[in-house]
Design an enzyme around this catalytic site. Structure first.
Site, PDB file in Angstrom:
ATOM      1  N   LYS A  96      -9.088   3.801   4.873  1.00 57.45           N
ATOM      2  CA  LYS A  96      -7.730   4.311   4.931  1.00 57.45           C
ATOM      3  C   LYS A  96      -7.672   5.447   5.940  1.00 57.45           C
ATOM      4  O   LYS A  96      -8.613   6.244   6.038  1.00 57.45           O
ATOM      5  CB  LYS A  96      -7.308   4.785   3.540  1.00 57.45           C
ATOM      6  CG  LYS A  96      -5.851   5.215   3.425  1.00 57.45           C
ATOM      7  CD  LYS A  96      -5.526   5.560   1.977  1.00 57.45           C
ATOM      8  CE  LYS A  96      -4.077   6.000   1.784  1.00 57.45           C
ATOM      9  NZ  LYS A  96      -3.763   6.288   0.372  1.00 57.45           N
ATOM     10  N   SER A 116       0.077   4.015  -1.466  1.00 58.24           N
ATOM     11  CA  SER A 116       0.046   4.258  -0.043  1.00 58.24           C
ATOM     12  C   SER A 116      -1.116   3.577   0.674  1.00 58.24           C
ATOM     13  O   SER A 116      -1.172   3.564   1.902  1.00 58.24           O
ATOM     14  CB  SER A 116      -0.038   5.774   0.201  1.00 58.24           C
ATOM     15  OG  SER A 116      -1.233   6.308  -0.361  1.00 58.24           O
ATOM     16  N   SER A 129      -2.133   4.976  -5.825  1.00 57.80           N
ATOM     17  CA  SER A 129      -2.127   4.444  -4.462  1.00 57.80           C
ATOM     18  C   SER A 129      -3.280   3.515  -4.122  1.00 57.80           C
ATOM     19  O   SER A 129      -3.314   2.953  -3.036  1.00 57.80           O
ATOM     20  CB  SER A 129      -2.083   5.589  -3.449  1.00 57.80           C
ATOM     21  OG  SER A 129      -0.837   6.235  -3.503  1.00 57.80           O
TER      22      SER A 129
END
Length: 503
Positions: free
Chosen positions: A79, A154, A178
């Site tokens: 990420k 996210s 997330s």
């Protein structure tokens, strides 16, 4: 042998046994990326040369028996809020569009030490603020199961990349769900460890008391293998706890006999038995106000499967769940407003041209941050301001403590808590952004886990009528990841057997 159909652990074994190589695995992943990335947009940054160079180096170490771990030679994605030395780290924000860190996050270092090969940085909601990966300054990511729908957020880029075969596993960060929510939307396994299990060093902070790094994987076995590597103790993170029980793969036992699993009534509403004989149209109308009917049915079916394997499954009342969302967004926004204060155009990142220092601050932050980040900074600044600190922020902290006590009472009676990950399957692109409050309410089942510092795991448990995945969430007491992994592994193995039988 079709490489992309293998799990991360299976690929690692194939490389060690000489049936394939790390270089072939990296080339296969990049071929897949070239085919799908134009549609899905899972990545912000890719570095094929760096990945291939590392693959050659790792392959030599594997052949020399210097690297024999389960994930040596396996391609991984990160990420884009995890710092990577020499590789762009943007947090999906314009304000960091040119930021290349001089160091790597501890979780990244641990995986590279184990021989995993970093291929790139995945798309995300800007500074991890969002639930759909639509707030990214670099464009939206699409769900591999249906590109008209979001992948969740996210950590949506990481989840979508795993689901699409654009990497074998990935890391995300979980502040309020997330990792687990995008795992649910994309049909992969995602785990949020107990707070303090994985070092946050090198993770760009959103809510420091809530953030945890976690894996997104193809199955539960991969998840356990990744957790063993990234849970190593790091003195650089003062909030990390030195644990001695991180042999997570030892929990991959197919046995839940006698395990007590509780289902909060507030999570599920009516159960299937209670609604038998009722008008299905009335039931559908009631479900539309909260938990989707297909999600509820899939979760109940999963509970019944665990019961059939010997678990004791029953409903119970979990207090204060309705207060989790306001408490979470108060605390998370307050911490975000403080953490994002450092992005001012002085030391690194975007710097706007302006007359005078204060004008430069204003223009840099106005141009660099997107609407959702600005919204949360303003909310956080408000609840921390004089006259409102006691009324909002301190009250939210008290609710957080009371919620932890409610979970403590629950875990005195149960080994795990079972429920949905999200009220519905993945919404269409654009639906959530048009109503931020609705987007916040979609976190109802995940945020309490972060407020209480608990571990949670999302496992695929079905598909809805539109062909979109449904996720099952298991929640454990602090430092009880092994119980979660055992229950998840038992469920996954039995469900796979049933699916093969149906096929």
């Amino acid at each position: 042998m079709e490489l992309l159909s293998l799990s991360a652990v299976e690929l690692g074994a194939a490389i060690r046994e000489g049936r394939t190589t790390a270089v072939e695995a990296v080339e296969a992943v990049f071929a897949r990326i070239e085919k799908l990335e134009g549609t899905l947009h899972c990545y912000i940054t890719l570095d094929k040369k760096r990945a291939l160079d590392n693959a050659v180096r790792v392959q030599k170490k594997i052949e020399a028996k210097e690297l024999q771990g389960p994930l040596a030679g396996v391609p991984v994605a990160m990420k884009d809020n995890l710092s990577t030395e020499g590789m762009l780290t943007t947090c999906a924000s314009k304000i960091l569009k040119n930021y290349i860190p001089s160091y790597s996050a501890q979780a990244v270092l641990q995986l590279e030490k184990a021989g995993a090969i970093l291929i790139g940085k995945t798309n995300m909601d800007e500074f991890a603020m969002g639930s759909t990966t639509e707030t990214s300054a670099y464009g939206v990511t699409r769900n591999p199961h249906n590109p008209e729908h979001v992948p969740g957020g996210s950590s949506g880029g990481s989840a979508a990349a795993v689901a699409a075969g654009e990497c074998f596993f990935a890391l995300g960060s979980d502040t309020g769900g997330s990792v687990r929510q995008p795992a649910s939307y994309c049909g992969v396994v995602g785990m949020k460890p107990t707070y303090g299990t994985v070092s946050r060093y090198g993770l760009v902070a959103y809510g420091s008391s809530l953030d945890q790094i976690g894996p997104l994987c193809k199955n539960v076995e991969d998840c356990a293998a990744v957790m063993e590597i990234i849970a190593a103790f790091d003195e650089k993170d003062s909030t990390q706890i030195a644990r001695k029980d991180t042999d997570f793969t030892s929990a991959l036992i197919r046995d839940v006999k006698g395990m007590r699993i509780g289902i909060p009534r507030a999570y599920m509403g009516e159960n299937p038995q209670a609604r038998m004989g009722k008008n299905p149209e009335i039931y559908r109308e009631k479900s539309a106000q909260g938990l989707d009917t297909e999600v509820r049915d899939a979760v109940w079916k999963a509970a019944e499967l665990l019961r059939s394997q010997g678990a004791v499954v029953e409903e119970f009342d979990l207090d204060l769940v309705e207060y989790a969302i306001p408490a979470y967004y108060t605390i998370a926004s307050a911490e975000a407003s403080s953490n994002l204060e450092r992005f001012d155009g002085v030391k690194y990142g975007l710097r706007a041209q302006a007359q005078g220092l204060h004008q430069m601050y204003k223009k840099t932050r106005s141009q660099g941050f997107g609407p959702e980040v600005k919204r949360r900074i303003m909310l956080g600044s408000y609840v921390l301001s004089s006259g409102y600190y006691d009324a909002y922020y301190l009250k939210a902290l008290r609710v957080k403590a009371m919620l932890k006590q409610a979970f403590d009472r629950a875990f005195a009676a149960y080994d795990c808590i079972l429920g949905p990950v999200a009220p519905s399957t993945a919404p269409k692109l654009g639906e959530s952004l048009s109503d931020p409050i609705k987007m916040y309410l979609g976190d109802i089942y995940t945020i309490a886990v972060n407020l209480a510092g608990l571990p949670g795991i999302s496992i695929p448990c079905g598909m809805d009528g539109k062909g979109l995945p449904i996720g099952l969430q298991l929640i454990g007491d602090c430092f009880q990841e092994k119980k979660l992994l055992r229950a998840a592994y038992t469920y996954e193995q039995r469900r796979n057997e049933l699916l093969v039988g149906e096929g």
